[in-house]
Design a protein around this motif. Structure first.
Motif, short mmCIF file in Angstrom:
data_model
loop_
_atom_site.label_atom_id
_atom_site.label_comp_id
_atom_site.label_asym_id
_atom_site.label_seq_id
_atom_site.Cartn_x
_atom_site.Cartn_y
_atom_site.Cartn_z
N VAL A 87 0.86 -1.18 0.00
CA VAL A 87 0.00 0.00 0.00
C VAL A 87 0.90 1.24 0.00
CG1 VAL A 87 -1.72 1.31 1.34
CG2 VAL A 87 -1.83 -1.21 1.25
N ILE A 88 0.67 2.12 -1.01
CA ILE A 88 1.40 3.40 -1.03
C ILE A 88 0.70 4.36 -0.06
CG2 ILE A 88 2.05 5.40 -2.46
CD1 ILE A 88 2.30 3.45 -4.82
N HIS A 89 -0.60 4.51 -0.25
CA HIS A 89 -1.43 5.19 0.74
C HIS A 89 -2.89 4.93 0.43
CE1 HIS A 89 -0.48 8.72 -2.10
NE2 HIS A 89 -1.66 8.30 -2.42
N THR A 90 -3.74 5.33 1.32
CA THR A 90 -5.17 5.18 1.04
C THR A 90 -5.75 6.57 0.86
OG1 THR A 90 -5.73 5.18 3.37
CG2 THR A 90 -5.36 3.05 2.38
N LYS A 91 -6.82 6.63 0.08
CA LYS A 91 -7.42 7.94 -0.21
C LYS A 91 -8.92 7.82 -0.05
CE LYS A 91 -7.99 10.98 -4.21
NZ LYS A 91 -7.52 11.34 -5.55
N GLU A 147 -4.78 6.16 -15.46
CA GLU A 147 -5.95 5.71 -16.22
C GLU A 147 -6.97 5.20 -15.21
OE1 GLU A 147 -5.97 3.22 -19.56
OE2 GLU A 147 -3.92 3.72 -20.14
N THR A 148 -8.23 5.47 -15.46
CA THR A 148 -9.26 4.95 -14.57
C THR A 148 -9.31 3.43 -14.63
OG1 THR A 148 -10.44 7.01 -14.85
CG2 THR A 148 -11.72 5.17 -14.01
N GLY A 149 -8.89 2.88 -15.78
CA GLY A 149 -8.87 1.41 -15.91
C GLY A 149 -7.74 0.75 -15.13
N ASP A 150 -6.95 1.53 -14.46
CA ASP A 150 -5.84 0.95 -13.70
C ASP A 150 -6.31 0.50 -12.33
OD1 ASP A 150 -3.39 0.18 -12.72
OD2 ASP A 150 -2.87 2.21 -12.05
N TYR A 151 -6.88 -0.69 -12.31
CA TYR A 151 -7.30 -1.24 -11.02
C TYR A 151 -7.01 -2.73 -10.99
CZ TYR A 151 -11.36 -2.62 -13.79
OH TYR A 151 -12.16 -3.15 -14.77
N LEU A 152 -6.85 -3.25 -9.78
CA LEU A 152 -6.67 -4.69 -9.59
C LEU A 152 -7.96 -5.31 -9.05
CD1 LEU A 152 -3.86 -5.82 -10.31
CD2 LEU A 152 -3.65 -3.49 -9.57
N GLY A 153 -8.76 -4.47 -8.38
CA GLY A 153 -10.04 -4.96 -7.86
C GLY A 153 -10.94 -3.78 -7.53
N LEU A 154 -12.25 -3.95 -7.76
CA LEU A 154 -13.19 -2.87 -7.50
C LEU A 154 -14.17 -3.26 -6.40
CD1 LEU A 154 -14.08 -1.79 -11.18
CD2 LEU A 154 -12.41 -0.74 -9.62
N ALA A 155 -14.53 -2.27 -5.59
CA ALA A 155 -15.57 -2.45 -4.56
C ALA A 155 -15.33 -3.69 -3.70
CB ALA A 155 -16.95 -2.49 -5.21
N ARG A 156 -14.14 -3.80 -3.16
CA ARG A 156 -13.80 -4.97 -2.35
C ARG A 156 -13.93 -4.65 -0.86
NH1 ARG A 156 -10.62 -8.53 -5.33
NH2 ARG A 156 -11.35 -8.36 -7.46
N PRO A 157 -14.51 -5.57 -0.10
CA PRO A 157 -14.48 -5.41 1.35
C PRO A 157 -13.02 -5.51 1.79
CG PRO A 157 -15.74 -7.37 0.69
CD PRO A 157 -15.12 -6.82 -0.54
N MET A 158 -12.56 -4.54 2.52
CA MET A 158 -11.14 -4.52 2.94
C MET A 158 -11.05 -3.91 4.33
SD MET A 158 -8.39 -5.35 1.13
CE MET A 158 -8.65 -6.51 -0.19
N PRO A 159 -10.19 -4.45 5.16
CA PRO A 159 -9.98 -3.81 6.46
C PRO A 159 -9.25 -2.47 6.29
CG PRO A 159 -8.40 -5.58 6.12
CD PRO A 159 -9.34 -5.62 4.96
N ALA A 160 -9.11 -1.74 7.36
CA ALA A 160 -8.33 -0.49 7.30
C ALA A 160 -6.90 -0.87 6.98
CB ALA A 160 -8.41 0.21 8.64
N LEU A 161 -6.31 -0.18 6.01
CA LEU A 161 -4.93 -0.50 5.62
C LEU A 161 -4.07 0.73 5.74
CD1 LEU A 161 -5.71 -2.67 2.47
CD2 LEU A 161 -4.71 -3.50 4.60
N GLU A 162 -2.81 0.49 5.97
CA GLU A 162 -1.88 1.61 6.13
C GLU A 162 -0.75 1.51 5.13
OE1 GLU A 162 -0.55 1.51 10.12
OE2 GLU A 162 -2.58 1.88 10.90
N THR A 163 -0.09 2.63 4.93
CA THR A 163 1.10 2.66 4.08
C THR A 163 2.04 1.52 4.50
OG1 THR A 163 0.91 5.03 3.80
CG2 THR A 163 3.10 4.09 3.45
N GLY A 164 2.50 0.77 3.50
CA GLY A 164 3.46 -0.29 3.80
C GLY A 164 2.84 -1.66 3.98
N ASP A 165 1.52 -1.71 4.22
CA ASP A 165 0.87 -3.03 4.35
C ASP A 165 1.00 -3.78 3.02
OD1 ASP A 165 0.16 -2.66 6.94
OD2 ASP A 165 -1.93 -2.11 6.54
N VAL A 166 1.12 -5.10 3.12
CA VAL A 166 1.31 -5.90 1.90
C VAL A 166 0.01 -6.63 1.55
CG1 VAL A 166 2.67 -7.74 0.83
CG2 VAL A 166 3.74 -6.22 2.51
#
Ligand code: LLP
Length: 430
Positions: A295-299, A352-371
């Motif tokens: 994770v680079i950061h969350t927005k 690009e808006t098409g630059d995604y690996l997954g959309l609308a995924r349930p995810m816990p809170a993540l921080e910079t550096g998490d893998v």
């Protein structure tokens, strides 16, 4: 004291994701991210599972190199005793470098160049699958010029609609692949009478990511009928190549029903005179790999979260190219607060808006550096990456006998920039 054997492939223990007993967070620390990680044990098991499922008459497995062509993976396949299916001079070179003999190779592809065909003929490749009348004509000319007798099969087009996605469907008359049956009869005769080509039989490949085993059965039934008719007309039809395409369930990592797949082969080809082959790619490697990213950061968006990671569509293009779903999970699980947070788009840094690996995924809170681990990335992932946005290509790591080995060098910016050439007239010194 014997240590307990680690679980095979990806598994969780103490809220951490491991591969063959090696913690993925350690691999991320040691090899950097983004990084592809493959499990040799999981590949081995996938080959064994398919081999064990096959019943008489057992087809020879020709691994489709395009799914994952890293030399270490190919070498493992060679050790496991499978043969290969290739589609280019590059894949031929890789297969040779991994220790396969030309006799173990099938050369497929809709547009083989003269140079590729010459190389295949000169090296006596086990079988060339021709896909059109012009290709057969060129093969006859090249073979007579070279004084050789290559073994050539015809890839037929059974007009099937199968395939997990329009872009992965190859068996219908609307696609560029194969030869319609009415044309194939004349062409087989041309090959047999040429005196320069050994007719090796027929091939078919109706598409990829096929979950419905009846689709295979329908195509193979047509193939069998056509092959029998050729034999009745007096032609030799030694081999039938049944193609690849066995699907994988990207939601849970299981495969299409291998028993039903094998049962269809047995039902259609039992007591037949043909030597059979199959060309699986995805089913042997997809689940054995993942793409690790940090994770680079969350927005916080207006009504969603964006988790911006250091892997992008240039590393794994399947989600945006085929709307493919890949499971994405944090390597270290923290408190499970995914239910209370809004779903997140997992995106890369590419513009690009098409630059995604997954959309609308349930995810816990993540921080910079998490893998994060993007799962099922052993097939059609590293092989389809690019340098888009001048991003260097990620390294690949193979876990073998409990140790992680780098199996491709991470590209450097020097590699990237060094590949371009500024003409003298544009250089300052001129
Ligand atoms: N044989 C031939 C002639 C093929 O064209 C292919 C795949 C295979 C065998 C292996 O098919 P498999 O068992 O892997 O489904 N890039 C796409 C997949 C393209 C498959 C192309 N041909 C993806 O990411 O899903």
């Amino acid at each position: 004291m014997t240590r307990p054997k680690p679980a095979i492939g990806f598994h969780r223990q103490d809220n951490q994701l491991y591969v063959d007993g090696v913690a993925l967070c350690d691999i991320a620390d040691n090899f950097g991210t983004p990084c592809y990680v493959y499990s040799a044990a999981a590949i081995t098991q996938a080959v064994q599972n398919l081999t064990a499922a096959l019943t008489e008459p057992k087809p020879k497995i020709h691994y489709a190199v395009k799914a994952n062509s890293n030399l270490a993976v190919l070498r493992l396949m060679q050790r496991l005793g499978v043969h290969v299916d290739l589609v280019s001079a590059g894949e031929y070179a890789r297969a040779c470098a991994a220790g396969f003999t030309p006799a173990q190779m099938v050369f497929s592809g809709i547009g083989k160049t003269d140079a590729e065909l010459r190389e295949a003929i000169a090296n006596n490749i086990g079988q060339i699958n021709a896909e059109s009348a012009p290709e057969v004509k060129r093969l006859i000319a090249l073979a007579s010029e070279m004084g050789a007798r290559p073994a050539v099969a015809l890839r037929i087009n059974p007009d099937s609609q199968a395939g997990g996605h329009a872009k992965l469907s190859t068996g219908s008359h609307q696609t560029k692949f194969g030869i319609p049956l009415d044309e194939a009869a004349t062409l087989y005769k041309t090959m047999a009478e040429s005196g320069t080509i050994q007719p090796a039989g027929l091939a078919v490949h109706i598409g990829s990511q096929i979950m419905e085993m009846d689709d295979f059965a329908e195509a193979w039934q047509k193939m069998r009928g056509f092959a029998d008719a050729l034999r009745e007309a007096g032609y030799e039809v030694p081999k039938l190549d049944l193609g690849g395409g066995i699907g994988v369930n990207y939601n849970d990592g299981t495969t299409a029903d291998l028993k039903t797949f094998a049962g269809a082969i047995t039902q259609i080809f039992a007591d037949s005179p043909y030597q059979l082959a199959i060309e699986p790619g995805r089913v042997l490697v997809a689940e054995a790999g993942c793409l690790l990213a940090r994770v680079i950061h969350t927005k916080e968006g207006v009504d969603k979260r964006f988790i911006i990671i250091d892997a992008a569509m240039n590393d794994l293009i399947r989600p945006t190219l085929y709307e493919a779903y890949h499971r994405i999970e944090p390597v270290r699980e923290s408190v499970d607060d995914a239910d209370t947070l809004p779903p997140a788009d997992i995106v890369g840094p590419i513009c690009e808006t098409g630059d995604y690996l997954g959309l609308a995924r349930p995810m816990p809170a993540l921080e910079t550096g998490d893998v994060l681990a993007v799962r099922s990335a052993g097939a059609y992932s590293a092989v389809m990456r690019s340098n888009y946005n001048s991003r260097v290509m990620a390294a690949e790591v193979l876990v073998l006998d409990g140790a992680a080995h780098r199996i491709s060098k991470p590209q450097t910016l020097d590699d990237l920039l060094g590949a371009d050439i500024i003409p003298p007239a544009l250089r300052d010194e001129t």
